[in-house]
Design a protein around this motif. Structure first.
Motif: not given
Length: 489
Positions: A6-11, A202-204, A208-212, A440-443
């Motif tokens: 799980l990647a953090r948007f803020e990072e 994100d923290t909420t 917000r997206g994906v990593e691939a 879950i927002d955005g999913l």
């Protein structure tokens, strides 16, 4: 699978690309989600692990479970309604997801029309026999337990298996080809050879997206509105199968592509998603065709019948898996003898016997058990009845003269092919539900990475993957674009 995180948007300091909607997986659920989101005005990017679209859907037999009075049903002389379809599905598949069933049944005719409008071909003809899949082009066949008691008393039996017109066993390709073409024509972007490694949250808790991992490079992709997971089931993931499918035999073989490994399910779970029906599977090693074998009887190691032999092959398979020692035998006599035509099942002919007593001894069944079972069955069948399992009269025939033969159809000896049915839990808008029961927002998710409406092979019907997968893929794409608010950065 262990590298999913799980990647953090803020990072995330930078993104390599962005779109309104990111769809992960380009089988039928992903293609339908992408197409509807694009038509709703969204910039859509599909992330696909393989070198092109199609997925397991393109390798399937091309069956969609649809009803309510489609053009094919009507042309073939069948009357159906959304309510009739709903009654059967709730009775057979369980009312736990009545909300999804209601929506699917109410929209089934419109969804059929939509598929045809995209170029998915269906012939106006019906196959009347009993088959697992067709090598001919009929557009309609029975693929479930509609004629099986007690469902045949709760809803009018109507065939709902809509087969795409195509050649060979994998007619699913004839559905995927026009759908992928529509996506290309209308500007859906695709990033191939790209494996999901993380959801970005994100923290909420909003996705917000994906990593691939794409061509040896890690890329981050921003989803302005949200992400749709359409990555398939987990049949090819030995660890997940071992953890969840405790009754599955070691001889069972998975259906799917090498990428049917549960990646979307694991990623969703990391983001806080609920999982559902993870112990569910549909297995098949059908005794038919030829259909005459349905006139035989199936008994367990106690010499007792346990299923109506005219049941859908997945129902029979699941009940075989529940028998003592997972052992079962198909008993026939000279009048109906034939070899099962599904050669991959490898049902072994044990031997031939002159009398039921010799057959009983040859199978090492409890003394008198099979003799009693056959005598009881024959007496009822002679009167056109089956009071124990309500087998349809069309398939009732006394086994009252030898010689006899037995096939071993045991779950742990024959080769049963299986697909997983469990996955992410969603609502009727295809939003993935968190542990609180709220979306879950955005999913979003659709297809085989979502818990199927039928939760086991007992209630499955062929077409319940492509049908709901394509439909709820469309729902996801539309809903995401129409109601999902943009997050504040």
């Amino acid at each position: 699978m262990s590298d999913l995180i799980l990647a953090r948007f803020e990072e995330c300091s930078a993104f390599h690309d962005e779109a309104d909607v990111i769809v992960v997986g380009y089988g039928i659920a992903g293609a339908c989600a992408a197409l509807e989101a694009r038509r709703a005005g969204g910039d859509v990017l599909v992330v696909e692990r393989a070198g092109g679209g199609g997925g397991a859907s393109a390798l399937s037999s091309g069956l969609f479970y649809l009803g309510g009075g489609t053009a094919v049903q009507t042309a073939c002389g069948y009357q159906d309604s959304a309510q009739n379809m709903y009654r059967f599905m709730c009775a057979s598949m369980g009312a736990e997801r009545a909300d999804l069933i209601r929506r699917y049944c109410d929209d089934s005719v419109r969804h059929f029309d939509w598929l045809e409008a995209q170029g998915v071909p269906f012939e106006r003809s019906c196959y009347k026999g009993k088959a697992v899949f067709l090598r001919t082009t009929e557009g309609l066949m029975s693929t479930g337990n509609e004629k099986v008691w007690p469902y045949n008393e709760l809803a009018t039996p109507v065939p709902r298996g809509h087969q795409v017109t195509g050649a060979g066993e994998s007619t699913g390709l004839a559905a995927m080809t026009p759908l992928l073409a529509r996506c290309d024509e209308e500007g859906v972007r695709a990033k191939y050879d790209s494996r999901l490694t993380a959801l970005i949250v994100d923290t909420t808790g909003r996705v917000r997206g994906v990593e691939a991992r794409s061509l040896g490079q890690t890329v981050r992709l921003l989803a302005r509105r949200g992400v749709v997971l359409a990555t398939g089931g987990f049949s090819m993931n030995k660890e997940m199968v071992s953890q969840n499918l405790k009754t599955l035999s070691d001889t069972a073989e998975p259906l799917g592509t090498p990428y049917t490994d549960g990646s979307g399910i694991v990623a969703g779970q990391l983001a806080g998603a609920q999982l559902d029906a993870m112990d569910g599977f549909i297995a098949t090693a059908s005794i038919y065709p030829p259909s005459q074998l349905i006139k035989g009887i199936i008994v367990n190691s106690l010499g007792k019948r346990f299923v109506a032999e005219d049941s859908y092959h997945g129902r029979t398979a699941h009940l075989v898996s529940e028998q003592p020692g997972q052992r079962a035998f198909l008993i026939v006599n000279e009048d109906i003898f034939a070899y099962p035509e599904i050669e991959t099942a490898r049902h072994e002919l044990i031997d031939g016997y002159e009398t039921v007593g010799e057959l009983e001894a040859g199978l090492h069944l409890p003394p008198g058990a099979l003799v009693s079972t056959v005598e009881h069955y024959n007496a009822a069948a002679l009167a056109g009845q089956d009071p124990d399992f309500m087998k349809h009269p069309d398939w009732l025939k006394p086994l009252d003269r030898g010689p006899y033969a037995a096939f071993d159809i045991s779950f742990n000896r024959s080769i049963y092919l299986f697909m997983t049915l469990g996955g992410l839990k969603v609502n009727a808008d295809a939003q993935v539900l968190g542990m609180s029961g709220q979306p879950i927002d955005g999913l979003y998710a659709a297809g085989a990475c979502v818990a199927h409406i039928p939760r086991s092979g007992k209630s499955y019907a062929s077409g319940m993957s492509l049908g709901p997968g394509s439909y709820f893929g469309r729902v996801a794409g539309r809903h995401l674009m129409s109601t999902e608010s943009l997050p504040n950065d």
